[in-house]
Design an enzyme around this catalytic site. Sequence first.
Site, short mmCIF file in Angstrom:
data_model
loop_
_atom_site.label_atom_id
_atom_site.label_comp_id
_atom_site.label_asym_id
_atom_site.label_seq_id
_atom_site.Cartn_x
_atom_site.Cartn_y
_atom_site.Cartn_z
CG ASP A 34 -1.57 1.08 1.33
OD1 ASP A 34 -2.61 1.28 0.51
OD2 ASP A 34 -1.53 1.80 2.40
CD GLU B 136 -2.24 2.54 -3.47
OE1 GLU B 136 -3.18 3.27 -3.48
OE2 GLU B 136 -1.65 2.35 -2.35
#
Length: 725
Positions: A401, A454
Amino acid sequence: MTIAPELLDEIAAGAHHDPHAVLGLHPVTVDGATAWTVRTRRPLARTVTAVFADGTRVPLEHLHAGIWEGVKKGTGGRYEIETTYEDGSDYVADDPYRHPPLLGDLDLHLIAEGRHEQLWQVLGAHVREHDGATGTAFAVWAPNARSARIVGDFNGWDGSGHAMRSMGASGIWELFIPGVTAGQNYKFEFRTRHGHWVVKADPMARFAEVPPATASVVVDDSSYRWQDDEWMTRRARSTPLSQPMSVYELHLGSWRPGLGYREAADAIVDYVTDLGFTHVEFLPLAEHPFGGSWGYQVTGYYAPTSRFGNPDDLRYLIDRLHQAGIGVIMDWVPGHFPKDDFALARFDGDPLYEHADPRRGEHRDWGTYIFDYGRREVRNFLVANALYWFEEFHVDGLRVDAVASMLYLDYSREAGEWVPNVHGGRENLEAISFLQEVNATAYKRYPGIAMIAEESTSFPGVTAPTDHAGLGFGFKWNMGWMNDSLQYISRDPMYRSHHEGELSFSFVYAFSENYLLPISHDEVVHGKGSLFTRMPGDHWQKLANMRAFLAYMWGHPGKQLLFMGQEFGQLSEWSEGRGLDWWILDQPSHAQLHSFVGTLNSTYRSLSALWARDTDGAAFARLGSPSWNPNVQAFARRDWHGNAVVVVCNFSGVPIHGFELDMPEQGAWHEVLNSDAQEYGGSGVGNLGMVHTDAAGRAHMVLPPLGVLWLRHDPQAHIPSPTRG
């Protein structure tokens, strides 16, 4: 040996950094012979006796502040402490301070060097047989603490009798407590350099209480018997880059509310199998106190959240998915952590896991702290955590993330709010080094897995190998494609021809990284609505746009990810506080969309041209001559055997008859997918399952409105002869 009262006071209060130096068994010389001094802490006792394994009973005398002492002549050995209290009650127990440490010199060396790849096996809480006793070995890293102790339901949350021993410069504290077994709750208590006490959950805890409770929980080492050998063997021999990969992103708490890990297993397996997705990606399942963070504010990096069961229950869920041929990706959050007082923040009273400089150690937008990636022990904590999920839970990939927030020192900061690196640049060199380390280590230890970034910027080499100065990820989320394509598809078809670049620009850079195309949870929250509601037009047109968009997405170079609910046209924006709109599947048009996604996946998986060479620009060609139309996107894909698939997308609201397209091969082309087919709720415009090229290699076809065709070349198909007049 005379012990100063001040030292005994510290020992009695559980505030000394080395209680074992006073308590426990210590050799002495009595009358020229070796003997053993026994000391123990038993406040409020009337009598205290050390009972040795050889039967010797040694009465102890009270020294000071609840500390008792006696001498045993001859050999030492194991003993227990027998205590009688004023109310007449008797209590016999093993003494934690007779036990040597379980941590070895090699473990301490590796921890200090930041190279202990199985950190979870030595830090935290572990049920052990140790020197004739069953209990739990506790160990924690807290280098700034002046003293440390353990509190839990086994000592009435009073840690003064369970002070830990400092293991020196490593910053590790340890204590073995006999009698503490699995299921008991605990925390660590530290006296800070500033003199006050703080109580913290264990950073290495492998289980925790169900939120909002925050204690760590002792667990046995797992005895779960995996049944996924076939999957793991096959995974180690393959690479995700050259395999089909369509990912179903799932928030476990709101997919079907009320289901735990075990209860959800059959339902998820059946549902994902029916739809044909190759992988499930779970939003973070590490322990987090606030459900509204969706798991992205982690307090227990090694503890699967107890909301849905225990760690073996999660193993069962993953095992069942593997047995069904479904891969498992876990969302992982090494970019920041919350400021909750009970967890990592200011862990031992000072910045420890976080960078001390707020210009590098705080995310103001998110109200969280940023890890100190330049500190060896912090890097070790995170690298080992990634390996932990692969090793202990057999996950097949980690989606990392907020990588962009890690890469740049000026991320979401104004001038003057950040500090340049040693070269004067904006890159976070320590974070870059950490990402390279975790990726290289994970791929080395676990062949066939996927590390997925990401990352929303144009940072170079995200998926380049670390030995070529890349970050070493296997895949990068294509956020540019996501933003551009969603902007395009939300426009009225009447105006799309003026914005063709929003759809085609991704082809320019499609092979610069190993991309995964995401329509994730972030695209259906915060007022954005669902994917369905972002489509223009009436209900029929919205569904047609959905089918066309997904068919374009699955045909585009790169792997795919779709967030739950979008596969059937969820109407409402997603909220973690309630379940999906499953009722809408009772409407035939939405059931048809659901069926279409299943066909999309099965057809995609059967056509190796759509996935075998996703990262090879030589296997891709845009098509468009001679009658290129700005509402039409057409391109060809090939596999390693030269097999070709052509994807033709008509994003206008009307059918296009007599559309001419130069095909990459002459002959017959099977219409293997038509998003406008009546069985999926479309208008039924198509080409009767087949198109053919003329002598010039040009095909004449009908393009359905808001529709996408997939055409597979068949060199063996019969081509009808021209009709003779």
